[in-house]
Design a protein around this motif. Structure first.
Motif: not given
Length: 311
Positions: A205-217
């Motif tokens: 779903y677009g998150v960086t592998p290993g990360k759990k949150v992606l922010n978009e503006i």
């Protein structure tokens, strides 16, 4: 003597008529002085409503030459409701759209057929006749685990809060009537949450592998329309559009939901739902499961007949 009785009878009749007229006049005066009670709903600050439906399907085959599964069972439940507060220049709209369904067949076992949880709350302060300065909070996720199925089996693909989408935005809301509103925001912040360790490690779903949150503006537009087309038919639709300023703003994310309800009797109705989703960050595996995958238009259509209650 006869003349005497005749005169007395005329006098009594005159007195009775005068008394009756006095009572009639007094009754008219009393009626004119009374206040007529009118069911005035203009003072009400809350409006609520929605629909709850449950559809069940079942089938069984035995020694059936045409073929098919020995048994099938389907259950689908849907709740779509709203609560709106309006007083003076203040307007607060709250909406909930949730559904869950599953299908069980003799050959393939149990699978989900529907699963979503959408919540929206927006507060507006009147700026002009039909316009409001508005702050909006939107949440989208699902209830349980989800899998992708192919000839090789199933692949774990989603769960509650994996993904979840939280959007906060400021903008203007155009509300010409109770049936339609259009929200426009040039600046919105959206967080994609993938709380599951397995899925976040894969960069789902677009998150960086290993990360759990992606922010978009980006920019956000939301249009809502609901109307009773007749005494037995109601239609509701919502279209959300989001453009990410940070990356590929031309690839607009689309969430479009449609619900048509046709009453058969007081508690029996046919419901038809059609959902379309396009998210540039949701990738589907290519041929033979090869990566990288590609974003695709997601379609979901549901048709059911069953219990329905409008509140």
């Amino acid at each position: 003597m006869k003349k005497f009785f005749f005169i007395n009878a005329l006098l009594l009749l005159g007195l009775y008529t005068a008394r009756a007229q006095d009572q009639t006049v007094q009754g008219l005066k009393d009626a004119a002085g009374k206040t007529i009670a009118i069911d005035d709903t203009s003072h009400k600050t809350w409006r609520t409503g929605g629909i709850f439906s449950v559809n069940i399907g079942q089938g069984a085959l035995s020694n059936w030459a045409a073929g098919g599964d020995k048994s099938t069972f389907a259950l689908n439940a849907l709740l779509n409701g709203y609560a709106s507060y309006q007083k003076g220049k203040h307007l607060w709209d709250n909406m909930a759209d949730m559904a869950y369904g599953f299908l069980n067949t003799n050959s393939q076992g149990s699978r989900k057929s529907d699963d979503h949880l959408y919540l929206t709350s927006k507060y507006g302060y009147k700026a002009a006749k039909k316009w409001y300065y508005t702050a909006l909070v939107d949440f989208k996720s699902q209830f349980t685990r989800g899998y992708l199925y192919d000839d090789a089996g199933r692949t774990y693909n989603s769960n509650f809060l994996a993904p979840a989408y939280v959007l906060v935005s400021l903008g203007m809301d155009f509300k010409p009537n109770d049936n339609f509103d259009l929200y426009l925001s040039p600046i919105s912040s959206r967080w994609t949450i993938v709380s599951d360790d397995t899925l976040s490690a894969q960069g789902k779903y677009g998150v960086t592998p290993g990360k759990k949150v992606l922010n978009e503006i980006g920019a956000f537009v939301s249009a809502n329309f609901h109307k009773d087309l007749s005494k037995t038919i109601a239609y509701k639709t919502r279209l959300d559009l989001f453009s990410n300023y940070k990356r590929n703003p031309q690839n607009v994310d689309v969430y479009w939901t449609n619900l048509l309800t046709m009453k058969i009797s007081k508690y029996l109705a046919t419901t038809i739902s059609l959902d379309m989703i396009y998210d540039d960050d949701v990738k589907f595996p290519g041929k033979n499961g090869e990566e990288p995958g590609t974003a695709k238009l997601q379609l979901k259509e549901m048709l059911g007949v069953g219990f329905s209650y409008k509140f």
